[in-house]
Design an enzyme around this catalytic site. Structure first.
Site, PDB file in Angstrom:
ATOM      1  N   LYS A 133       0.897  -1.293  -0.116  1.00  0.00           N
ATOM      2  CA  LYS A 133       0.184  -0.017   0.011  1.00  0.00           C
ATOM      3  C   LYS A 133       0.807   1.388   0.108  1.00  0.00           C
ATOM      4  O   LYS A 133       2.056   1.198   0.449  1.00  0.00           O
ATOM      5  CB  LYS A 133      -0.797  -0.037   1.264  1.00  0.00           C
ATOM      6  CG  LYS A 133      -1.709  -1.293   1.138  1.00  0.00           C
ATOM      7  CD  LYS A 133      -2.464  -1.408   2.702  1.00  0.00           C
ATOM      8  CE  LYS A 133      -3.675  -0.401   2.867  1.00  0.00           C
ATOM      9  NZ  LYS A 133      -4.620  -1.035   4.281  1.00  0.00           N
ATOM     10  N   LYS A 175      -0.457  -7.505   6.273  1.00  0.00           N
ATOM     11  CA  LYS A 175      -0.954  -8.841   5.946  1.00  0.00           C
ATOM     12  C   LYS A 175      -2.420  -8.794   4.943  1.00  0.00           C
ATOM     13  O   LYS A 175      -2.938  -7.820   5.474  1.00  0.00           O
ATOM     14  CB  LYS A 175      -1.083  -9.564   7.242  1.00  0.00           C
ATOM     15  CG  LYS A 175      -1.930 -10.762   7.238  1.00  0.00           C
ATOM     16  CD  LYS A 175      -0.926 -11.836   7.083  1.00  0.00           C
ATOM     17  CE  LYS A 175      -1.816 -13.444   6.780  1.00  0.00           C
ATOM     18  NZ  LYS A 175      -0.948 -14.331   6.320  1.00  0.00           N
ATOM     19  N   LEU A 208      -5.820  -9.568   4.397  1.00  0.00           N
ATOM     20  CA  LEU A 208      -6.725 -10.490   5.250  1.00  0.00           C
ATOM     21  C   LEU A 208      -7.939 -10.843   4.030  1.00  0.00           C
ATOM     22  O   LEU A 208      -8.189 -10.004   3.283  1.00  0.00           O
ATOM     23  CB  LEU A 208      -7.558  -9.570   6.086  1.00  0.00           C
ATOM     24  CG  LEU A 208      -6.769  -9.109   7.174  1.00  0.00           C
ATOM     25  CD1 LEU A 208      -7.626  -8.295   8.311  1.00  0.00           C
ATOM     26  CD2 LEU A 208      -5.806 -10.251   8.085  1.00  0.00           C
ATOM     27  N   LYS A 254     -16.583   2.215  -1.347  1.00  0.00           N
ATOM     28  CA  LYS A 254     -17.682   1.892  -0.810  1.00  0.00           C
ATOM     29  C   LYS A 254     -19.078   2.054  -1.496  1.00  0.00           C
ATOM     30  O   LYS A 254     -18.909   3.162  -2.318  1.00  0.00           O
ATOM     31  CB  LYS A 254     -18.071   2.507   0.718  1.00  0.00           C
ATOM     32  CG  LYS A 254     -16.836   2.284   1.651  1.00  0.00           C
ATOM     33  CD  LYS A 254     -16.745   3.429   2.741  1.00  0.00           C
ATOM     34  CE  LYS A 254     -15.453   3.030   3.406  1.00  0.00           C
ATOM     35  NZ  LYS A 254     -15.073   4.343   4.224  1.00  0.00           N
ATOM     36  N   GLU A 292     -10.887   3.498  10.728  1.00  0.00           N
ATOM     37  CA  GLU A 292     -11.339   2.316  10.062  1.00  0.00           C
ATOM     38  C   GLU A 292     -10.661   1.192  10.182  1.00  0.00           C
ATOM     39  O   GLU A 292      -9.447   1.085  10.332  1.00  0.00           O
ATOM     40  CB  GLU A 292     -11.145   2.634   8.204  1.00  0.00           C
ATOM     41  CG  GLU A 292     -11.714   3.839   7.965  1.00  0.00           C
ATOM     42  CD  GLU A 292     -11.688   3.985   6.264  1.00  0.00           C
ATOM     43  OE1 GLU A 292     -12.637   4.344   5.803  1.00  0.00           O
ATOM     44  OE2 GLU A 292     -10.740   3.576   5.658  1.00  0.00           O
ATOM     45  N   ARG A 338     -11.736  13.600   8.763  1.00  0.00           N
ATOM     46  CA  ARG A 338     -12.813  14.371   7.940  1.00  0.00           C
ATOM     47  C   ARG A 338     -14.159  13.758   8.189  1.00  0.00           C
ATOM     48  O   ARG A 338     -14.178  12.676   8.717  1.00  0.00           O
ATOM     49  CB  ARG A 338     -12.465  14.468   6.722  1.00  0.00           C
ATOM     50  CG  ARG A 338     -12.393  13.207   5.993  1.00  0.00           C
ATOM     51  CD  ARG A 338     -12.343  13.212   4.424  1.00  0.00           C
ATOM     52  NE  ARG A 338     -12.171  11.879   3.836  1.00  0.00           N
ATOM     53  CZ  ARG A 338     -12.435  10.819   3.725  1.00  0.00           C
ATOM     54  NH1 ARG A 338     -14.065  10.916   4.079  1.00  0.00           N
ATOM     55  NH2 ARG A 338     -12.402   9.478   3.307  1.00  0.00           N
ATOM     56  N   ARG A 389     -25.214   4.571  -2.208  1.00  0.00           N
ATOM     57  CA  ARG A 389     -24.591   5.654  -2.797  1.00  0.00           C
ATOM     58  C   ARG A 389     -25.039   5.310  -4.364  1.00  0.00           C
ATOM     59  O   ARG A 389     -24.816   4.456  -5.170  1.00  0.00           O
ATOM     60  CB  ARG A 389     -23.138   5.702  -2.893  1.00  0.00           C
ATOM     61  CG  ARG A 389     -22.695   5.697  -1.572  1.00  0.00           C
ATOM     62  CD  ARG A 389     -20.952   5.929  -1.787  1.00  0.00           C
ATOM     63  NE  ARG A 389     -20.336   5.778  -0.429  1.00  0.00           N
ATOM     64  CZ  ARG A 389     -19.146   6.135  -0.276  1.00  0.00           C
ATOM     65  NH1 ARG A 389     -18.403   6.501  -1.324  1.00  0.00           N
ATOM     66  NH2 ARG A 389     -18.420   5.939   1.009  1.00  0.00           N
TER      67      ARG A 389
END
Ligand code: ADP
Length: 447
Positions: free
Chosen positions: A158, A201, A203, A237, A275, A291, A337
């Site tokens: 990442k 890791k 998941l 999302k 998160e 935010r 959404r």
């Protein structure tokens, strides 16, 4: 209290913020790009000012133009919404220097949490559990190989400055490590201007559960419970709900306790979201968003706590009037959404909305800036609006969402309405038996 707030954003979130300002008796300034001249937020604000050309860079990300607009209109505070400049600590710092209040956390917290490596380091000292991962950035292939072996495959590479689910690389064996590492660095540099990467890791079947925190400038910190945001496509999302269904309550209590004490310890101010991934009954921190979140309404619906109004109040120095024990969690809320996208290809579908009818009735909320004849622009994200429902329990909320989706009419452009209708009717959604991978598998099966 502030007299005039400038909203450094557009679309549904600018409208949402104007609504809170109106209720608080605060005047509003809308900023807009040339193409957004007729946008809803411009019509709703007390004043508006054009700050540049259509690209985000020339308008909603144009810091000198936004500062000038603030000074010209005499606004004393800026609400950044989400996206754009909301997590730009340099912007928050510049506002401080110009004596303009930033409706958000302290710049130092935005900076720390915006760098995911620094965020992991900070959080690791607080007792909040982390996804096993590298201690800092990965400097070379050798370092990567060793760390991956220690953590165990699969791993995910990442970007330290990552966001929007971009540029993450999942690696299952050492054979692809070199190639994916190089690719991740190139993408990180191109997307975020920083090629630093780290690993975690990977998941395999987690849920994405996030906790909403809220703090004032006087050391009071509360939480507003959690949201399940596992319905995702490409790490974005699509549907969110509050509370999360079928999670380990004891673990949740433990995690919430550690989050509250961590926020107190670091002196966090304003709204924030921690998160986490949740797998086999355990929570693991992935990042903190400093935010307002797109999905904040589901939390508002179950708690009755107006997150945006409270953000404005605490930014002006007010104490939180409500204590943790005053917050009750009532019923269940779901948000869909609705994007201007093709339901199958997910390609953006800009154009003019030729017919528009929104659902109503009990327990239905629409956060949108769309209207009939509204032109969905190609320059910005494709969110047209959010359909939020609230009901006494999850089954009733699902039934309510189904009937509200059926009432919703948006013609002239492609939207994700049909996708929502299909997903919400699946047995997996009904039983909450879905994780962050489920939607992609479901879509692949439907092809
Ligand atoms: P971004 O800031 O780009 O949104 P996040 O760290 O919040 O990145 O991750 C976004 C999504 O990517 C998560 O909701 C999850 O779906 C997936 N993800 C991130 N880290 C992991 C991990 N260690 N294992 C599995 N999935 C992950």
């Amino acid at each position: 209290m502030f007299k005039k707030v400038l909203i450094a954003n557009r679309g549904e979130i600018a409208v949402r913020i104007i609504r809170s300002c109106q209720e608080l008796g605060i005047n509003t300034v809308a900023i807009h790009s040339k193409a957004d001249e007729d946008a809803m937020h411009v019509k709703m604000a007390n004043e508006s000012i054009c700050i540049g050309n259509n690209s985000a860079k020339e308008s909603y990300l144009n810091i000198p133009a936004i500062i000038t607009a603030t000074e010209l209109t005499g606004a004393d505070a800026i609400h950044p919404g989400y996206g754009f400049l909301s997590e730009n600590y340099r912007f928050a710092n510049i506002l401080e220097e110009h004596d303009i209040a930033f409706i958000g956390p302290k710049p130092k917290h935005i900076e720390v949490m915006g760098d995911k490596i620094k965020a992991r380091e900070t959080i690791s000292k607080t007792g909040i559990p982390l996804v096993p991962g590298s201690d800092g950035s990965i400097i070379n292939l050798n370092n990567l190989k060793k760390t991956a072996l220690k953590i165990g495959y699969p791993i995910i590479i990442k970007a330290a400055s990552g966001g929007g689910g971009k540029g993450m690389k999942v690696v299952y064996t050492e054979d692809n490590l070199k190639e994916q590492f190089e690719l991740a660095k190139v993408e990180a540099k191109a997307n975020f201007g920083n090629d630093e990467v780290y690993i975690e890791k990977f998941l395999e079947n987690p849920k994405h559960i996030e906790f909403q925190v809220f703090a004032d400038k006087h050391g009071n910190v509360i939480h507003l419970g959690e949201r399940d945001c596992s319905m995702q496509r490409r790490h974005q999302k699509i549907i969110e709900e509050a509370p999360a269904h079928n999670i380990n309550i004891l673990e949740k209590k433990k995690v919430l306790k550690s989050i509250i004490s961590a926020m107190k310890k670091i002196g966090y101010v304003g709204a924030g979201t921690v998160e986490m991934l949740y797998e086999n009954g355990k929570f693991y921190f992935i990042e903190m968003n400093t935010r307002l979140q797109v999905e904040h309404p589901v939390t508002e619906m179950v708690t009755g706590f107006d997150i945006v109004s409270e953000q404005i109040k605490v930014a002006s120095g007010q104490k939180l009037k409500i204590k943790q024990e005053d917050i009750s969690f009532l019923g269940h809320s779901i948000e869909c959404r609705i994007n201007a996208e093709n339901s199958k290809t997910f390609l953006p579908s800009p154009g003019v909305i030729s017919a528009y009818h929104t659902p109503g009735g009990p327990g239905v909320r629409i956060d949108s800036a769309a209207f009939e004849k509204y032109k969905v622009l190609p320059y910005y994200d494709s969110l047209i609006g959010k359909l939020i429902v609230h009901a006494d329990n999850r089954d009733l909320a699902i039934a309510r969402m189904k009937r509200a989706l059926n009432e919703f009419i948006i013609e002239g452009i492609d939207t994700t309405l049909e996708l929502h209708k299909a997903v919400i009717s699946t047995k997996e959604f009904k039983s909450s038996n879905y994780d962050i991978k489920w939607l992609e598998k479901y879509l692949a099966r439907k092809q």
